[in-house]
Design an enzyme around this catalytic site. Sequence first.
Site, PDB file in Angstrom:
ATOM      1  CG  ASP A 198      26.019   6.289  85.067  1.00  0.00           C
ATOM      2  OD1 ASP A 198      26.709   5.677  84.341  1.00  0.00           O
ATOM      3  OD2 ASP A 198      25.811   7.362  84.873  1.00  0.00           O
ATOM      4  CE1 TYR A 258      26.865  13.246  84.510  1.00  0.00           C
ATOM      5  CE2 TYR A 258      26.284  11.531  86.081  1.00  0.00           C
ATOM      6  CZ  TYR A 258      26.384  11.997  84.776  1.00  0.00           C
ATOM      7  OH  TYR A 258      25.884  11.105  83.729  1.00  0.00           O
ATOM      8  CE  LYS A 273      28.426   8.275  82.652  1.00  0.00           C
ATOM      9  NZ  LYS A 273      27.593   8.835  83.735  1.00  0.00           N
ATOM     10  CG  HIS A 306      30.927  12.276  80.742  1.00  0.00           C
ATOM     11  ND1 HIS A 306      30.946  12.720  82.237  1.00  0.00           N
ATOM     12  CD2 HIS A 306      29.761  12.176  80.108  1.00  0.00           C
ATOM     13  CE1 HIS A 306      29.470  12.999  82.355  1.00  0.00           C
ATOM     14  NE2 HIS A 306      28.848  12.697  81.465  1.00  0.00           N
TER      15      HIS A 306
END
Length: 294
Positions: free
Chosen positions: A46, A51, A76, A107
């Site tokens: 994931d 990120y 996401k 997200h």
Amino acid sequence: MPATTSVILNTGAVMPTVGLGTWKSKPGQVEHAVEFALKNGYKHIDTAAGYQNETEVGQGIKASGLPRDQMFLTTKLDNSDQRHPANALEASLKKLDTTYLDLWLMHWPAPMTKDGQADKEHDWLDTWKTMEDLYLAHPEKLKAIGVSNFSVEYLERLLKVARVVPAVNQIELHPSCPQDDVVEYCQNKGIVMTAYSPLGSDNSPLLKNETVTKIAAKYDVQPANVLISLHANKPMHTVLPKSVTNERILNNAKIIDLTPEEIGELHDIDKTHHFRACHPSWTGFGSLGFPDCK
Ligand code: A2P
């Protein structure tokens, strides 16, 4: 029920129960973590555009040598990309060096500008409609779409108009944040739950909690295994322990069966010790409909 090793999405696809989480996995560490996990039995990774580690995650996937079709990969749509999901999808595919995603999540239901301010002129529901268009037009690129950080209030608004029921709702879930209302709602709609921060994120007090350590001692496992297994012992749940440490990545894949009483005891922790590792107010949209954040 015995712990699951996989769940079936509303698309019919199989999603492995335990995936490697990469939120807060730093550049320079995450490529190795992904490679190591995939070389040691993990089949589910994931990540998220937000990120800022998709390129490294992609490199870790390549370095593992595991064929792409033997793993489940989620990323996401970033809050700051809600006005142009099509471009964001292409960027994620390029960074991850893959032709398709097994799952693409919104997200947060919280559009933001590039400089991190709440974008209150844009409606996240319009973003979902574009995600649906992309999913329906490009089955070769998107195997499933879903949401993350959605409360019951927001899911109700979405499902009133959705052409595609989200396959997954990924939310913070652990004994100090059980979110029973969201879980029950999703289960009734056939939406799989994915638990992020199952250990309570960094420096978690849950790893020292008396109930958790007592159950860990009984089964001769680490507290982390109890916290991760909690989700694997529930129907329609998947779970994303994050680690960049080899021995923890190995350890965290070990799932145990818990009794209904033990599951109940773990749930009771929230009555005296509630916390969130990630409070939705950081988005600038307040509680996002979560009752414990109002
Ligand atoms: P690290 O990545 O340095 O190994 P969560 O999954 O709830 O987000 O928690 C992630 C945090 O828990 C990270 O700080 C991670 O550290 C740490 N962690 C991961 N696995 C374990 C484990 N088995 N025991 C203790 N801490 C762990």
